[in-house]
Design a protein around this motif. Sequence first.
Motif, PDB file in Angstrom:
ATOM      1  N   UNK A 152       3.876 -11.396 -22.807  1.00 32.82           N
ATOM      2  CA  UNK A 152       3.822 -10.047 -23.379  1.00 32.82           C
ATOM      3  C   UNK A 152       2.987  -9.185 -22.435  1.00 32.82           C
ATOM      4  N   UNK A 153       3.613  -8.170 -21.877  1.00 35.22           N
ATOM      5  CA  UNK A 153       2.967  -7.294 -20.900  1.00 35.22           C
ATOM      6  C   UNK A 153       2.636  -5.952 -21.548  1.00 35.22           C
ATOM      7  N   UNK A 154       1.509  -5.376 -21.148  1.00 36.28           N
ATOM      8  CA  UNK A 154       1.131  -4.036 -21.602  1.00 36.28           C
ATOM      9  C   UNK A 154       0.886  -3.198 -20.354  1.00 36.28           C
ATOM     10  N   UNK A 155       1.663  -2.122 -20.209  1.00 34.60           N
ATOM     11  CA  UNK A 155       1.530  -1.263 -19.027  1.00 34.60           C
ATOM     12  C   UNK A 155       0.094  -0.761 -18.909  1.00 34.60           C
ATOM     13  N   UNK A 156      -0.498  -0.903 -17.729  1.00 35.82           N
ATOM     14  CA  UNK A 156      -1.903  -0.517 -17.563  1.00 35.82           C
ATOM     15  C   UNK A 156      -2.099   0.733 -16.723  1.00 35.82           C
ATOM     16  N   UNK A 157      -1.008   1.415 -16.343  1.00 33.11           N
ATOM     17  CA  UNK A 157      -1.116   2.687 -15.625  1.00 33.11           C
ATOM     18  C   UNK A 157       0.261   3.337 -15.597  1.00 33.11           C
ATOM     19  N   UNK A 158       0.272   4.579 -15.135  1.00 33.73           N
ATOM     20  CA  UNK A 158       1.533   5.295 -15.034  1.00 33.73           C
ATOM     21  C   UNK A 158       1.972   5.894 -16.363  1.00 33.73           C
ATOM     22  N   UNK A 159       3.167   6.465 -16.395  1.00 31.44           N
ATOM     23  CA  UNK A 159       3.639   7.164 -17.602  1.00 31.44           C
ATOM     24  C   UNK A 159       3.843   6.257 -18.803  1.00 31.44           C
ATOM     25  N   UNK A 160       3.982   4.936 -18.566  1.00 31.48           N
ATOM     26  CA  UNK A 160       4.202   3.996 -19.673  1.00 31.48           C
ATOM     27  C   UNK A 160       2.914   3.335 -20.139  1.00 31.48           C
ATOM     28  N   UNK A 161       1.752   3.814 -19.691  1.00 28.88           N
ATOM     29  CA  UNK A 161       0.498   3.130 -20.001  1.00 28.88           C
ATOM     30  C   UNK A 161       0.368   2.876 -21.500  1.00 28.88           C
ATOM     31  N   UNK A 162       0.030   1.633 -21.834  1.00 26.21           N
ATOM     32  CA  UNK A 162      -0.156   1.244 -23.225  1.00 26.21           C
ATOM     33  C   UNK A 162       1.079   0.689 -23.901  1.00 26.21           C
ATOM     34  N   UNK A 163       2.245   0.810 -23.281  1.00 20.51           N
ATOM     35  CA  UNK A 163       3.479   0.312 -23.894  1.00 20.51           C
ATOM     36  C   UNK A 163       3.550  -1.207 -23.719  1.00 20.51           C
ATOM     37  N   UNK A 164       3.859  -1.922 -24.801  1.00 19.17           N
ATOM     38  CA  UNK A 164       3.996  -3.381 -24.762  1.00 19.17           C
ATOM     39  C   UNK A 164       5.460  -3.766 -24.562  1.00 19.17           C
ATOM     40  N   UNK A 165       5.694  -4.773 -23.703  1.00 13.37           N
ATOM     41  CA  UNK A 165       7.054  -5.237 -23.443  1.00 13.37           C
ATOM     42  C   UNK A 165       7.078  -6.760 -23.332  1.00 13.37           C
ATOM     43  N   UNK A 166       8.125  -7.348 -23.892  1.00 11.71           N
ATOM     44  CA  UNK A 166       8.329  -8.791 -23.800  1.00 11.71           C
ATOM     45  C   UNK A 166       9.065  -9.097 -22.502  1.00 11.71           C
ATOM     46  N   UNK A 167       8.606 -10.132 -21.810  1.00  9.26           N
ATOM     47  CA  UNK A 167       9.217 -10.502 -20.532  1.00  9.26           C
ATOM     48  C   UNK A 167       9.675 -11.953 -20.559  1.00  9.26           C
ATOM     49  N   UNK A 168      10.325 -12.346 -19.489  1.00  9.85           N
ATOM     50  CA  UNK A 168      10.666 -13.736 -19.186  1.00  9.85           C
ATOM     51  C   UNK A 168      11.597 -14.390 -20.195  1.00  9.85           C
ATOM     52  N   UNK A 169      12.866 -14.044 -20.067  1.00 11.41           N
ATOM     53  CA  UNK A 169      13.885 -14.735 -20.852  1.00 11.41           C
ATOM     54  C   UNK A 169      14.442 -15.916 -20.046  1.00 11.41           C
ATOM     55  N   UNK A 170      13.597 -16.535 -19.234  1.00 10.36           N
ATOM     56  CA  UNK A 170      14.034 -17.578 -18.313  1.00 10.36           C
ATOM     57  C   UNK A 170      14.580 -18.816 -18.981  1.00 10.36           C
ATOM     58  N   UNK A 171      14.120 -19.150 -20.187  1.00 13.18           N
ATOM     59  CA  UNK A 171      14.669 -20.316 -20.866  1.00 13.18           C
ATOM     60  C   UNK A 171      15.356 -19.899 -22.156  1.00 13.18           C
ATOM     61  N   UNK A 172      15.658 -18.581 -22.261  1.00 15.24           N
ATOM     62  CA  UNK A 172      16.347 -18.098 -23.458  1.00 15.24           C
ATOM     63  C   UNK A 172      17.784 -18.592 -23.456  1.00 15.24           C
ATOM     64  N   UNK A 173      18.401 -18.491 -24.614  1.00 15.43           N
ATOM     65  CA  UNK A 173      19.769 -18.992 -24.730  1.00 15.43           C
ATOM     66  C   UNK A 173      20.525 -18.156 -25.738  1.00 15.43           C
TER      67      UNK A 173
END
Length: 376
Positions: A152-173
Amino acid sequence: MIDRHRPIVGPQYLVAGRYRLQSKLGGGGMGAVWLAHDRLLDREVAIKQVLTTAGLPEAEAEKVRGQILHEGRVAAKLSHDHAIAVYDVALEAGEPWLVMEHLPSRSVARALGMVETLPVVEVAQIGAQVADALAAAHSVGIVHRDIKPGNILVADRGPSVGIAKLSDFGISRGAGDLTEEPEGIITGTPAYLPPEVARGAQPTEASDVFSLGATLYTAIEGQPPFGLDEDSDVLVERAAMAQIIPPTRSGVLTNALLHMLEPAPQRRPTMAEARDEILTAAFGPGTDSYILGAPVRTEDGTIPSWAARSSASGLRSPHAMPLPRPQHQAPVRAAGNAAPVGQRAQGNPPSNAPLAIAVGLLIGLVILIAILVAVM
């Protein structure tokens, strides 16, 4: 064995004639992640390098290549404000590279390394946002299978600062995938495993609900629900037996978290229900428009210090206003905290105040009449 024909990958290396590598952002189960420049669209991207297949039997090498291609196909089905976008799967020297949105950010895992625990109101925002992305993923048949603080990533700078995003669907199905897991292989990270997966069952949407609950629990409590242990087998055993340590810091989110962490998958909420339970518990009903798509913020509307670089820390969110709070009924005071007999709490008017005012007015009227009679 070293493959002398394989090029050395590093800064300035050009992938697929288009993506110029700049610096390494980190590593993961499938390989290194690089910051790269897309020369065609003139933008920065994150690009994931598959672990080298040099020296592997061809059948195994083909399986690794297939996995990263599968990751791209699965993740490309999902477009959501709170999920890292997948742009492309590029082939370089016969190996696939996954090209993704670059989000300058820090993970929740890294944030916990800085501050140990996160405030409940901030975890609730992260949880609702990620649950919304996962609800969208589940609606198109995607199961993530490895939800944890590091993903779970949270943007720490730029226009998206503070927005949370889920990453890494590497083993998703995808739900329609027919490939079976090898016998005895457990998919996921031990500290966040649902009991049924720890016992060998295949992950489902309900498994994602548990893993997200375990992740939010960790952010609030400072440790996973099964505790900490360097031996992953011990954690898997605790998970299989659903030995969850009761939360002590979760406050208004306690019931929502425990519902997500139900040992029986059929008793857990759906991901959409979990999102709504989190929102209602922390902010009240009908507050999704204030939380979803907005930066994570403190109660007074500023970006938390852990979620931003120093230049953005404490800035007021461009969306914001103070966070909404639910209108909970005041708790019943314990007997030991009750006001002593003959006293009342400050600020509370006595219950017979209207009667006292009426009596006072009546007495004043009687005195006034007596004065007028005396004058006449």
